[in-house]
Design an enzyme around this catalytic site. Structure first.
Site, PDB file in Angstrom:
ATOM      1  N   ASP A  34      -7.053   9.907 -61.923  1.00  0.00           N
ATOM      2  CA  ASP A  34      -5.866  10.305 -62.358  1.00  0.00           C
ATOM      3  C   ASP A  34      -5.972   9.827 -63.868  1.00  0.00           C
ATOM      4  O   ASP A  34      -5.199  10.511 -64.585  1.00  0.00           O
ATOM      5  CB  ASP A  34      -4.554   9.522 -61.748  1.00  0.00           C
ATOM      6  CG  ASP A  34      -4.390  10.179 -60.553  1.00  0.00           C
ATOM      7  OD1 ASP A  34      -4.512   9.529 -59.413  1.00  0.00           O
ATOM      8  OD2 ASP A  34      -4.209  11.195 -60.368  1.00  0.00           O
ATOM      9  N   HIS A  83      -8.153   1.068 -57.617  1.00  0.00           N
ATOM     10  CA  HIS A  83      -8.235   1.979 -56.594  1.00  0.00           C
ATOM     11  C   HIS A  83      -8.556   0.955 -55.210  1.00  0.00           C
ATOM     12  O   HIS A  83      -9.099  -0.015 -55.357  1.00  0.00           O
ATOM     13  CB  HIS A  83      -9.548   3.005 -56.515  1.00  0.00           C
ATOM     14  CG  HIS A  83      -9.561   3.933 -55.517  1.00  0.00           C
ATOM     15  ND1 HIS A  83     -10.015   4.107 -54.326  1.00  0.00           N
ATOM     16  CD2 HIS A  83      -8.963   5.252 -55.693  1.00  0.00           C
ATOM     17  CE1 HIS A  83      -9.592   5.306 -53.717  1.00  0.00           C
ATOM     18  NE2 HIS A  83      -9.128   5.887 -54.729  1.00  0.00           N
TER      19      HIS A  83
HETATM   20  C1  SDX Z   1      -5.127   8.133 -56.228  1.00  0.00           C
HETATM   21  O1  SDX Z   1      -6.567   6.346 -51.631  1.00  0.00           O
HETATM   22  C2  SDX Z   1      -7.175   7.502 -52.359  1.00  0.00           C
HETATM   23  O2  SDX Z   1      -8.447   7.869 -52.092  1.00  0.00           O
HETATM   24  C3  SDX Z   1      -6.263   7.875 -53.572  1.00  0.00           C
HETATM   25  C4  SDX Z   1      -6.835   9.112 -54.449  1.00  0.00           C
HETATM   26  C5  SDX Z   1      -7.375  10.230 -53.760  1.00  0.00           C
HETATM   27  O3  SDX Z   1      -7.870  10.806 -54.220  1.00  0.00           O
HETATM   28  O4  SDX Z   1      -6.576  10.701 -52.846  1.00  0.00           O
HETATM   29  O5  SDX Z   1      -7.895   8.358 -54.995  1.00  0.00           O
HETATM   30  C6  SDX Z   1      -5.763   9.055 -55.663  1.00  0.00           C
HETATM   31  O6  SDX Z   1      -4.174   7.762 -55.556  1.00  0.00           O
HETATM   32  C7  SDX Z   1      -5.729   7.273 -57.290  1.00  0.00           C
HETATM   33  C8  SDX Z   1      -4.883   6.023 -57.537  1.00  0.00           C
HETATM   34  C9  SDX Z   1      -3.977   6.535 -58.532  1.00  0.00           C
HETATM   35  N1  SDX Z   1      -2.835   5.325 -58.794  1.00  0.00           N
HETATM   36  C10 SDX Z   1      -2.761   4.869 -59.953  1.00  0.00           C
HETATM   37  O7  SDX Z   1      -3.511   5.076 -60.928  1.00  0.00           O
HETATM   38  C11 SDX Z   1      -1.634   3.851 -60.166  1.00  0.00           C
HETATM   39  C12 SDX Z   1      -2.098   2.390 -60.500  1.00  0.00           C
HETATM   40  N2  SDX Z   1      -3.198   1.680 -59.722  1.00  0.00           N
HETATM   41  C13 SDX Z   1      -2.840   0.645 -58.635  1.00  0.00           C
HETATM   42  O8  SDX Z   1      -1.350   0.755 -58.534  1.00  0.00           O
HETATM   43  C14 SDX Z   1      -3.856   0.497 -57.565  1.00  0.00           C
HETATM   44  O9  SDX Z   1      -5.011   0.319 -58.129  1.00  0.00           O
HETATM   45  C15 SDX Z   1      -3.706   1.354 -56.288  1.00  0.00           C
HETATM   46  C16 SDX Z   1      -2.278   1.591 -55.753  1.00  0.00           C
HETATM   47  C17 SDX Z   1      -4.461   2.402 -56.713  1.00  0.00           C
HETATM   48  C18 SDX Z   1      -4.430   0.439 -55.504  1.00  0.00           C
HETATM   49  O10 SDX Z   1      -3.909  -0.365 -55.034  1.00  0.00           O
HETATM   50  P1  SDX Z   1      -4.384  -1.617 -54.082  1.00  0.00           P
HETATM   51  O11 SDX Z   1      -5.559  -1.157 -53.103  1.00  0.00           O
HETATM   52  O12 SDX Z   1      -3.208  -2.024 -53.255  1.00  0.00           O
HETATM   53  O13 SDX Z   1      -4.777  -2.929 -55.038  1.00  0.00           O
HETATM   54  P2  SDX Z   1      -4.142  -4.293 -55.180  1.00  0.00           P
HETATM   55  O14 SDX Z   1      -2.892  -4.075 -55.358  1.00  0.00           O
HETATM   56  O15 SDX Z   1      -4.726  -4.848 -53.796  1.00  0.00           O
HETATM   57  O16 SDX Z   1      -5.019  -4.629 -56.560  1.00  0.00           O
HETATM   58  C19 SDX Z   1      -5.888  -5.702 -56.366  1.00  0.00           C
HETATM   59  C20 SDX Z   1      -5.936  -6.418 -57.735  1.00  0.00           C
HETATM   60  C21 SDX Z   1      -4.188  -6.938 -57.942  1.00  0.00           C
HETATM   61  O17 SDX Z   1      -4.370  -8.248 -58.655  1.00  0.00           O
HETATM   62  P3  SDX Z   1      -3.888  -9.596 -57.796  1.00  0.00           P
HETATM   63  O18 SDX Z   1      -2.547  -9.291 -57.181  1.00  0.00           O
HETATM   64  O19 SDX Z   1      -5.058  -9.733 -56.946  1.00  0.00           O
HETATM   65  O20 SDX Z   1      -4.050 -10.548 -59.047  1.00  0.00           O
HETATM   66  O21 SDX Z   1      -6.154  -5.600 -58.818  1.00  0.00           O
HETATM   67  C22 SDX Z   1      -4.915  -5.435 -59.640  1.00  0.00           C
HETATM   68  C23 SDX Z   1      -3.726  -5.747 -58.754  1.00  0.00           C
HETATM   69  O22 SDX Z   1      -2.565  -6.447 -59.532  1.00  0.00           O
HETATM   70  N3  SDX Z   1      -4.741  -3.976 -59.995  1.00  0.00           N
HETATM   71  C24 SDX Z   1      -4.384  -3.653 -61.070  1.00  0.00           C
HETATM   72  C25 SDX Z   1      -4.369  -2.335 -61.180  1.00  0.00           C
HETATM   73  N4  SDX Z   1      -4.632  -1.868 -59.726  1.00  0.00           N
HETATM   74  C26 SDX Z   1      -5.020  -2.953 -59.200  1.00  0.00           C
HETATM   75  N5  SDX Z   1      -3.803  -4.221 -62.370  1.00  0.00           N
HETATM   76  C27 SDX Z   1      -3.472  -3.652 -63.072  1.00  0.00           C
HETATM   77  N6  SDX Z   1      -3.628  -2.057 -63.049  1.00  0.00           N
HETATM   78  C28 SDX Z   1      -3.747  -1.528 -62.356  1.00  0.00           C
HETATM   79  N7  SDX Z   1      -3.830  -0.256 -62.272  1.00  0.00           N
END
Ligand code: SDX
Length: 466
Positions: free
Chosen positions: A403, A347
């Site tokens: 989710d 998140h």
């Molecule tokens: C919702 O914003 C909100 O409030 C949204 C929400 C709402 O109520 O409206 O809460 C609803 O959208 C929840 C999120 C649902 N999406 C998913 O579950 C999809 C999987 N999650 C990710 O794609 C991700 O966590 C996000 C999109 C939710 C957040 O992405 P960010 O903030 O851009 O995080 P990031 O890419 O900066 O991640 C930081 C690190 C990264 O590693 P590095 O590049 O630093 O090595 O954490 C890792 C990411 O690769 N990471 C994950 C991950 N989420 C972050 N690694 C594996 N699996 C994941 N799900």
């Protein structure tokens, strides 16, 4: 059923919905215990614009506006709507009451609540919109595209209604440094400001459209689900709650009190969440003084993405792909090796366990036993949760989000995965509309900048010489 049995049945039902309240409150206790060492939230006070903030790609860290609607404390894993903790609202409130709270800024008194729920119930019957919707091949459309189509048809109905009403005139004064100033506040203002001349819009007209959207998105969503399964849409049952009606209009069966309570809590949990992508999209459209139906259409489009509201559908696909707890370890090792995004985890704001996932996880556990296939998915989800928390959770603060468990619950309630993002929208429309009303009180068109990093002084070369 003899009277005695009825009493026992209602007592046991009462007990089971009471049991859910107990589960929510123990989830709250656990959350507070686990995050008590985190720093207290620096609740922001009113800002003195313009302000400095550190902004990353995707506007990370940017402050778009002030709001009293809701607050997400990512460090402590806390979520509040208008000052009320989400755990308490799930334990004691209802989606209807929470929608009223988000829109009006306070909990309703009984007579206000009765008036509100009566209006929602009246607006839910959408015979002409459903008839129009059925003139499209809804079963062939992407369900979220069908929902946006439904919102456009609702908008048309609203326009007819307004034309029928007394002459509907509303002058709006809006200016922006980029546009030709029409009429602004007397000079001396720091910057031109927007306001609706007939304040009435923000109070009555706007609020009434919000009621329509909250009421009607449920009916449109259920109609889409019915048409996709080859059935005709059902009329809502005015004796049912919003959550119960949604399930009834989708499945054709009146839910049990436990199913109703679980759906109601899901709707409460998804209603608002700060400046998330779909809420931001909704506000950007609203800030151009487009109308609330177009704004909600933009919110639905943003919510559709698998990184946002579409993740719950992807979670179920992911769990079905793993198929058995035996396969989990290998699947997860491959996922890590390939730097795969694990759906339902991570998140932008929460760097602790998403409080909504705490509640949804316990509800999923309660309802998954209804169906062996779903029970298997739930068992896989439990193991996957442990794996992720012990690895990505430790290193990158990646935890389950809203989710991760919602899809298991919706499947157990008889909803197909393609419909999960629409259920999200049925709830989030309360937060979207509440924040549009709030933002329009001090509107300013969203117009961020981009930094040009391209070339300068390019000389034009005719086509034949390139
Ligand atoms: C919702 O914003 C909100 O409030 C949204 C929400 C709402 O109520 O409206 O809460 C609803 O959208 C929840 C999120 C649902 N999406 C998913 O579950 C999809 C999987 N999650 C990710 O794609 C991700 O966590 C996000 C999109 C939710 C957040 O992405 P960010 O903030 O851009 O995080 P990031 O890419 O900066 O991640 C930081 C690190 C990264 O590693 P590095 O590049 O630093 O090595 O954490 C890792 C990411 O690769 N990471 C994950 C991950 N989420 C972050 N690694 C594996 N699996 C994941 N799900």
């Amino acid at each position: 059923m003899p009277n005695r049995d009825l009493k026992t049945k209602s007592r046991s039902l009462h007990l089971s919905t009471q049991k859910i309240t107990g589960m929510v409150l123990s989830a709250k206790e656990k959350a507070y215990k686990e995050t008590s060492s985190e720093p207290e939230p620096e609740f922001t006070k009113k800002l003195d614009w313009p302000i400095q903030c550190t902004v990353g790609p995707g506007l990370e860290g940017a402050i778009a506006c002030e709001s009293e609607t809701g607050y997400v404390n990512g460090a402590k894993g806390l979520l509040i709507y208008r000052g009320y903790d989400i755990f308490d609202l799930c334990a004691y409130s209802s989606f209807e009451e929470v929608a009223y709270l988000l829109l009006h800024g306070r909990l309703p008194r009984q007579e206000e609540f009765n008036k509100f729920t009566k209006k929602i119930s009246e607006y839910q019957s959408l015979i002409e919109v459903k008839r129009l919707l059925m003139s499209f091949p809804v079963e062939e459309l992407n369900p979220m595209a069908a929902l946006r189509l439904g919102v456009n048809l609702m908008r048309q109905k609203q326009i007819y209604r307004e034309k029928d009403d007394a002459e509907f005139i509303s002058d709006v004064i809006a200016t922006d440094e980029d546009s030709i100033p029409m009429e602004t506040k007397p000079m001396g203002e720091k910057r031109p400001i927007y306001e609706f001349v007939d304040k009435q819009f923000a109070r009555s007209e706007g609020i009434d459209s919000c009621y329509h959207l909250i009421a009607e998105l449920a009916t449109i969503t259920a109609s889409i689900s019915r048409l996709r399964s080859g059935h005709l849409p059902l009329e809502p049952d005015p004796s049912l709650s919003h959550a119960a009606n949604l399930l009834y209009m989708i499945t054709g069966k009146r839910p049990t009190p436990v199913e109703e309570r679980i759906m109601d809590i899901c709707l409460i949990l998804h209603a608002d969440h700060g400046m998330n992508a779909s809420t931001f999209a909704t506000l950007v459209v609203a800030s151009t003084l487009s109308d609330i139906y177009f704004s909600v259409g933009a919110g639905i489009a943003a919510l559709n993405g698998p990184l946002h509201g579409g993740a719950n559908e992807q979670v179920i696909r992911m769990l079905k792909e793993i198929a058995d707890t035996e396969n989990l370890k290998l699947w997860y090792e491959n996922a890590l090796k390939n730097k795969k995004r694990i759906m339902g985890f991570g998140h932008r704001v929460y760097k602790a366990y998403d409080p909504r996932a705490r509640i949804l996880g316990s509800l999923a556990k309660l309802i998954a036993h209804k169906n062996p296939e779903i029970e298997n998915l739930f068992r896989i989800s439990q193991l996957l949760e442990k794996e992720v928390i012990s690895t990505l959770g430790k290193v990158k603060k990646v935890f389950p989000n809203v989710d991760f468990f919602s899809g298991i619950i919706y499947s157990a309630l008889g909803i197909e995965p393609e419909m999960f993002p629409l259920i999200f929208a049925v709830s989030r429309v309360a937060g979207w509309t509440a924040r549009v009303l709030e933002y329009l009180k001090h509107n300013r068109i969203f117009r961020p900048r981009s930094i040009y990093i391209g070339p300068f002084n390019q000389q034009y070369v005719p086509m034949e010489k390139r």
